[in-house]
Design an enzyme around this catalytic site. Structure first.
Site, short mmCIF file in Angstrom:
data_model
loop_
_atom_site.label_atom_id
_atom_site.label_comp_id
_atom_site.label_asym_id
_atom_site.label_seq_id
_atom_site.Cartn_x
_atom_site.Cartn_y
_atom_site.Cartn_z
N ASN A 1 7.86 -4.69 7.97
CA ASN A 1 6.61 -4.86 8.70
C ASN A 1 5.43 -4.82 7.74
OD1 ASN A 1 7.93 -4.85 11.27
ND2 ASN A 1 8.13 -2.63 11.09
N ASP B 1 15.99 6.85 7.82
CA ASP B 1 14.78 6.95 8.63
C ASP B 1 14.82 8.24 9.44
OD1 ASP B 1 12.58 4.63 9.74
OD2 ASP B 1 12.87 6.42 10.97
N ILE B 2 13.67 8.90 9.56
CA ILE B 2 13.60 10.18 10.25
C ILE B 2 13.77 10.02 11.77
CG2 ILE B 2 11.10 10.27 10.67
CD1 ILE B 2 11.20 13.16 9.50
N GLU C 1 3.44 1.07 10.01
CA GLU C 1 2.97 2.45 10.18
C GLU C 1 2.68 3.10 8.82
OE1 GLU C 1 5.14 6.62 11.41
OE2 GLU C 1 5.82 4.78 12.38
N VAL C 2 3.55 2.89 7.87
CA VAL C 2 3.42 3.55 6.56
C VAL C 2 3.06 2.48 5.51
CG1 VAL C 2 4.57 4.93 4.80
CG2 VAL C 2 5.15 5.27 7.21
N HIS D 1 13.49 -1.97 6.42
CA HIS D 1 14.40 -1.25 7.31
C HIS D 1 15.73 -1.99 7.27
CE1 HIS D 1 11.10 0.75 9.79
NE2 HIS D 1 10.41 -0.23 9.23
N HIS E 1 8.37 -1.00 2.56
CA HIS E 1 9.72 -0.56 2.88
C HIS E 1 10.41 -1.67 3.66
CE1 HIS E 1 6.87 0.82 5.95
NE2 HIS E 1 7.82 0.66 6.85
P1 5GP Z 1 6.92 0.89 9.82
O1 5GP Z 1 6.43 0.87 11.23
O2 5GP Z 1 5.83 1.26 8.84
O3 5GP Z 1 7.63 -0.37 9.44
O4 5GP Z 1 8.03 2.01 9.76
C1 5GP Z 1 7.84 3.27 9.25
C2 5GP Z 1 9.13 4.04 9.43
O5 5GP Z 1 9.03 5.23 8.67
C3 5GP Z 1 9.43 4.45 10.87
O6 5GP Z 1 10.69 3.93 11.24
C4 5GP Z 1 9.44 5.98 10.82
O7 5GP Z 1 10.42 6.56 11.66
C5 5GP Z 1 9.68 6.26 9.36
N1 5GP Z 1 9.13 7.51 8.88
C6 5GP Z 1 7.86 7.97 9.09
N2 5GP Z 1 7.69 9.16 8.49
C7 5GP Z 1 8.86 9.45 7.87
C8 5GP Z 1 9.30 10.55 7.07
O8 5GP Z 1 8.57 11.49 6.81
N3 5GP Z 1 10.59 10.51 6.61
C9 5GP Z 1 11.41 9.45 6.88
N4 5GP Z 1 12.65 9.50 6.37
N5 5GP Z 1 11.03 8.40 7.62
C10 5GP Z 1 9.77 8.40 8.12
#
Ligand code: 5GP
Length: 122
Positions: A93, A35-36, A101-102, A108, A106
């Site tokens: 999520n 994760d970034i 968010e994405v 985590h 995915h």
């Molecule tokens: P969500 O809230 O969708 O479950 O989590 C999305 C995750 O993607 C977050 O933890 C965020 O830090 C990670 N993320 C967002 N953009 C990028 C990216 O460009 N590269 C990587 N490696 N992780 C990302």
């Protein structure tokens, strides 16, 4: 419920190698990368390569081969990171209430410190 997949999401761009990632593991149907913005010493995201929005979309429509590969990839990351000793948390999520968010499935994998209780009051 039918899900519309947005192929402009950031993980789709990672899968197309349009943006870089810090790969932990790649298999035929799955990719795991750091994760970034890590929330713990170990924070790995595992995604299927197919166009699935979230976990239920995947579980309802992916092939058996994709599901087996994805599940095994998660297990392999846990093994690579040695998470059988102190444990870990697996989170996926989905949607607005899940604060996704994405919009590409995915999980985590979080580990490396005590992670506290699972949920906080909103
Ligand atoms: P969500 O809230 O969708 O479950 O989590 C999305 C995750 O993607 C977050 O933890 C965020 O830090 C990670 N993320 C967002 N953009 C990028 C990216 O460009 N590269 C990587 N490696 N992780 C990302």
């Amino acid at each position: 419920m039918t899900y519309a997949y947005d192929d402009q999401n950031i993980f789709a761009k990672i899968l197309r190698a349009e943006i870089p990632n810090d790969t932990v593991l790649e298999t035929e149907h799955s990719l795991a990368f750091n994760d970034i913005q890590p929330q713990a010493p170990v924070h790995v995201l595992v995604i299927p390569k197919g166009p699935y929005v979230c976990y239920d979309h995947f579980a309802q429509t992916a092939s058996d081969a994709e599901i087996a590969d994805y599940t095994r990839a998660i297990g392999e990351v846990c093994k690579l990171k040695g998470l059988d000793q102190d444990g870990f948390r697996l989170i996926s999520n989905a949607g607005d209430h899940g604060v996704q968010e994405v919009p590409h499935l995915h999980v985590h994998i979080l580990a490396g410190r005590p992670l506290g209780r699972m949920l906080q009051k909103a």
